[in-house]
Design a protein around this motif. Structure first.
Motif, short mmCIF file in Angstrom:
data_model
loop_
_atom_site.label_atom_id
_atom_site.label_comp_id
_atom_site.label_asym_id
_atom_site.label_seq_id
_atom_site.Cartn_x
_atom_site.Cartn_y
_atom_site.Cartn_z
N SER A 111 7.27 -2.19 33.64
CA SER A 111 8.07 -1.71 34.77
C SER A 111 7.64 -0.32 35.22
O SER A 111 8.39 0.37 35.91
N SER A 112 6.44 0.11 34.81
CA SER A 112 6.01 1.48 35.14
C SER A 112 5.73 1.65 36.63
O SER A 112 5.71 2.77 37.13
N ARG A 113 5.51 0.57 37.37
CA ARG A 113 5.22 0.69 38.81
C ARG A 113 6.48 0.67 39.67
O ARG A 113 6.40 0.75 40.88
N TYR A 114 7.65 0.53 39.04
CA TYR A 114 8.90 0.51 39.79
C TYR A 114 9.61 1.85 39.67
O TYR A 114 9.51 2.53 38.64
N ALA A 115 10.35 2.21 40.72
CA ALA A 115 11.07 3.48 40.74
C ALA A 115 12.33 3.32 41.58
O ALA A 115 12.43 2.42 42.43
N VAL A 116 13.30 4.18 41.33
CA VAL A 116 14.54 4.24 42.11
C VAL A 116 14.42 5.41 43.08
O VAL A 116 14.13 6.54 42.66
N GLY A 117 14.62 5.14 44.35
CA GLY A 117 14.50 6.18 45.37
C GLY A 117 15.84 6.51 46.01
O GLY A 117 16.67 5.62 46.20
N ILE A 118 16.03 7.76 46.31
CA ILE A 118 17.25 8.20 46.97
C ILE A 118 16.87 9.27 47.99
O ILE A 118 16.04 10.14 47.72
N ILE A 119 17.45 9.19 49.18
CA ILE A 119 17.11 10.12 50.26
C ILE A 119 18.23 11.15 50.39
O ILE A 119 19.42 10.81 50.43
N LYS A 120 17.85 12.40 50.45
CA LYS A 120 18.81 13.50 50.59
C LYS A 120 18.21 14.56 51.50
O LYS A 120 17.15 15.13 51.20
N GLU A 121 18.88 14.76 52.62
CA GLU A 121 18.50 15.80 53.57
C GLU A 121 17.03 15.67 53.98
O GLU A 121 16.26 16.63 53.99
N GLY A 122 16.61 14.43 54.31
CA GLY A 122 15.25 14.21 54.78
C GLY A 122 14.20 14.24 53.69
O GLY A 122 13.00 14.29 54.01
N GLU A 123 14.61 14.19 52.43
CA GLU A 123 13.66 14.21 51.31
C GLU A 123 13.85 12.93 50.47
O GLU A 123 14.98 12.47 50.26
N LEU A 124 12.73 12.36 50.06
CA LEU A 124 12.76 11.16 49.22
C LEU A 124 12.50 11.55 47.77
O LEU A 124 11.43 12.09 47.45
N HIS A 125 13.48 11.26 46.90
CA HIS A 125 13.37 11.58 45.48
C HIS A 125 13.20 10.26 44.71
O HIS A 125 14.04 9.36 44.82
N LEU A 126 12.12 10.18 43.93
CA LEU A 126 11.80 8.97 43.16
C LEU A 126 11.94 9.25 41.66
O LEU A 126 11.50 10.30 41.17
N THR A 127 12.54 8.29 40.95
CA THR A 127 12.66 8.36 39.49
C THR A 127 12.10 7.07 38.89
O THR A 127 12.58 5.98 39.23
N PRO A 128 11.07 7.13 38.02
CA PRO A 128 10.49 5.91 37.43
C PRO A 128 11.54 5.15 36.61
O PRO A 128 12.40 5.74 35.96
N VAL A 129 11.45 3.82 36.67
CA VAL A 129 12.37 2.97 35.91
C VAL A 129 11.79 2.71 34.53
O VAL A 129 10.62 2.32 34.39
N ASN A 130 12.59 2.92 33.50
CA ASN A 130 12.14 2.67 32.13
C ASN A 130 11.97 1.19 31.87
O ASN A 130 10.98 0.75 31.29
N SER A 131 12.93 0.39 32.31
CA SER A 131 12.85 -1.05 32.08
C SER A 131 13.78 -1.78 33.04
O SER A 131 14.79 -1.23 33.47
#
Length: 694
Positions: A111-131
């Protein structure tokens, strides 16, 4: 220009990579739960996880007051699971099934190629998914209920033997056996550590870690959500100096094999996904290494998507050889160079040589004899048995039969490959015959279609061949054959000779088969032998032979008050080894004569039921009630009891014998008597001879 662009740029934003929750971010999926009924509003009772395995379990309360809840079923399940348990050990908190457990499994190996994204004030923040894990309802409580039922039944069965076991402990001291375990080789250790059972044991050793469930509406939830934002977003970032391709590979590295996922599968199980990612020759090698023997049609079935089946033939001949129209993996693939047998530490070169000779024998005959193979290849029994089990199966009175049927279809469609494989086997046999010192054999005739006939030799024919061979050796005038015959007679009492004779008797025809010893038939013995073959009845025998046979059977029945014709035949064979050359028994005795002689001395055929799954060669038992001791009434009662059913509990047998037999006979003596007449299996007692010894 914007109108002509097929993929116009809509917006641009900065991308940030957050790693604060990277090690603890899991994506939960519920594949068996309807989308319109999420678990969001459910009441979570407890949660726990194993971090290394990425395994999660959560307990959710059930609404027992709902209209769709079957209260009677809930009470029954709770009673089966928690019946008789204290509150600390109980699974459910009430007398109802008031909760269910969700257990997780990995949804994807990596699952290293997957991430959770969240947009805040025009910025995209990505966090890798462990599993990414999937949660499904677990039914382990049903296994727990079955375990309790089994333990209770075993406890009830053991209660009947408690009193007699105590007597046995007082009367008969136990013998302590000391065994020395040989040192484990490096290869055996590596195989053990690579096995599925070893990895499963390691995974079970990991302790559960308690966890807490926080609902999305909980006040603590926003604080955890803040970890999805990059904390260094306000820091000054220097100009990007690497190429876009390198930046993407740095941002999203290539996926690697997830080792923790691989160990959850047995070592001999192939994943279809893994198989399709291999080159064709490696796919064929992996399939044959696991299956050992495959028909060509079976191989094509496991290799889907082939446009031309003939493309498999070239790589197939690199990893396998043709035996009876089927493909068997080459020996050097199973036993690589510089390796050793995990059973006996024999070098791989000897294993390959022995296995190649076995495969060549299967190209000549449908069945082979294990002892003949072992004596030729000079391997220990453990290695010979392992090699045989790879490609053959035991068959009664014929030895070991090749596992697959002759593939006539492949032989007819590909005659050129069959001819090429025959040439390979011819050259290989020339090498084996020199190394193993095999005497030259006559070539077999072939059919017009080029298919080599499979010869099947029955056990009776083998016995006839052995008799002719022994007679030819006995009549040979050379001193060498005479000295060989004398040495065989001197070694007749050896234990190994006894065992080999017992196995040779098993290969003989079970019905009315004559028993002959290795003694030389001379003078009147030959005449008596011919008369026995012409007149197989007991009354047709001479008085001397009848009296000798009665004496032998009386001695046999004194030791075995319940016996089968197979036991008589085996005892008769062992008796021949103790007798001098030229004894009257050397003429041979048929099974029919043994049966008639047994009835003549007072034995009788027992009318008893037989277990449905027994593997006894002939369903006929003889019992003797007129013994030399005072236990005739006990034996008669035993026969009467087993005429009512083929198995009984020991306490029932003791109850039937309570008021039978001599009064001075103690309970311990009766218990010893039962063991002379019966055998125990799975807490039940059977009459000797009705089940095969395990």
């Amino acid at each position: 220009m914007m109108d002509e662009d097929e993929d116009p740029i809509v917006d641009e934003m900065d991308v940030f990579l957050s790693k604060e929750l990277a090690e603890n971010l899991f994506l939960f999926q519920y594949p068996v739960r309807p989308a319109n009924k999420p678990y969001t509003n459910s009441h979570y009772l407890s949660a726990r996880m194993k971090p290394k395995q990425r395994k999660v379990e959560m307990s959710i309360a059930l609404d027992t007051a709902a209209s769709c809840y079957a209260r009677s079923k809930g009470e029954q399940i709770a009673l089966n699971v928690d019946g008789g348990e204290t509150e600390e050990d109980s699974v459910f908190n009430s007398e109802l099934m008031d909760k269910q457990t969700l257990s997780s499994t990995d949804a994807t190996p990596g699952s290293s190629r997957y991430a959770v994204g969240i947009i805040k004030e025009g910025e995209l923040h990505l966090t890798p998914v462990n599993s990414i894990i999937q949660l499904r309802p677990s039914f382990n409580y049903l296994d727990q209920a079955d375990t309790k039922v089994r333990k209770q039944s075993e406890k009830d069965a053991a209660d009947g033997d408690t009193s007699q076991d105590e007597v046995e402990k007082e009367e008969e001291p136990k013998t302590i056996k000391v065994q020395f375990v040989r040192q484990e080789s490096d290869i055996a250790k590596a195989r053990r550590e690579a096995s599925y059972a070893f990895h499963k044991q390691k995974l079970e050793e990991e302790a559960w870690v308690p966890a807490y469930y926080i609902d999305i509406n909980d006040p603590r939830s926003p604080k955890e959500k803040d970890g999805l934002y990059c904390s260094a977003a306000d820091n000054e970032i220097s100009q990007l100096s690497m190429l876009p391709k390198d930046y993407l590979s740095k941002l999203i590295p290539e996926s690697k094999a997830d080792e923790s996922f691989k160990v959850q599968m047995p070592s001999n199980v192939l994943s279809i996904t893994q198989l399709q990612s291999m080159p064709l020759v490696n796919q064929i090698k992996a399939l044959l290494t696991n299956a050992k023997v495959l028909r060509f049609s079976q191989l094509l079935h496991y290799l889907p998507g082939l446009s031309d089946p003939s493309s498999v033939l070239i790589p197939l001949q690199q990893v396998a050889v043709l035996v009876q129209g089927c493909w068997v993996v080459k020996s050097e693939i199973l036993y690589p160079k510089d390796t050793h047998s995990p059973n006996t530490a024999v070098p791989a070169e000897m294993l390959c040589r022995g296995r190649d000779y076995l495969m060549w024998k299967f190209t000549q005959s449908r069945c082979v004899i294990r002892k003949e193979i072992a004596s030729t290849v000079k391997l220990l029994s453990e290695d010979v048995k392992e090699i045989l089990e790879q490609m053959a199966r035991p068959k009664v009175n014929q030895g070991w039969e090749f596992r697959e049927e002759f593939d006539q279809e492949f032989v007819k469609r590909h005659p050129e490959i069959v001819q090429r494989q025959e040439m390979i086997w011819g050259a290989l046999y020339q090498q084996l015959s020199k190394v193993l010192k095999i005497p030259e054999e006559k070539k077999r005739s072939k059919k017009k279609d080029g298919v080599e006939p499979m010869e099947v030799i029955s056990g009776e024919e083998r016995v006839k061949i052995a008799r002719k061979r022994s007679q030819s050796l006995s009549h040979s005038p050379t001193k060498k054959s005479q000295s060989k015959s004398q040495s065989q007679t001197e070694k007749a009492k050896d234990v190994k000779k006894r065992l080999s004779l017992e196995e040779s008797v098993k290969l003989s025809k079970p019905k009315d088969s004559s028993l002959h010893s290795n003694h030389t038939a001379k003078d009147g013995i030959e005449i008596e032998s011919r008369r026995l073959l012409n007149n197989p009845d007991f009354n047709a025998l001479s008085e001397e032979l009848q009296e000798n046979l009665r004496t032998f059977l009386r001695e046999h029945f004194e030791e075995n008050h319940v016996t089968s014709i197979f036991d008589m035949r085996r005892s008769f064979s062992l008796k021949l080894l103790e007798l001098p050359k030229g004894h009257i028994f050397s003429a041979g005795i048929s099974d029919r004569v043994l049966e008639e002689a047994s009835l003549d001395i007072g034995a009788r055929v027992l009318d008893i039921p037989w277990p449905s799954d027994n593997a006894v060669e002939r369903k006929k038992l003889f019992g003797m009630t007129q013994g030399a001791d005072k236990l005739d009434k006990l034996r008669l009662e035993i026969f009467k009891l087993f005429s009512e059913g083929f198995r009984h509990k020991k306490n029932i047998i003791l109850e039937r014998l309570k008021d039978v037999g001599p009064e001075e006979l103690s309970k311990a003596e009766k218990d010893k008597f039962i063991r002379t007449m019966c055998v125990v299996k799975n807490h039940h007692w059977y009459l000797k001879g009705t089940i095969s010894p395990s």
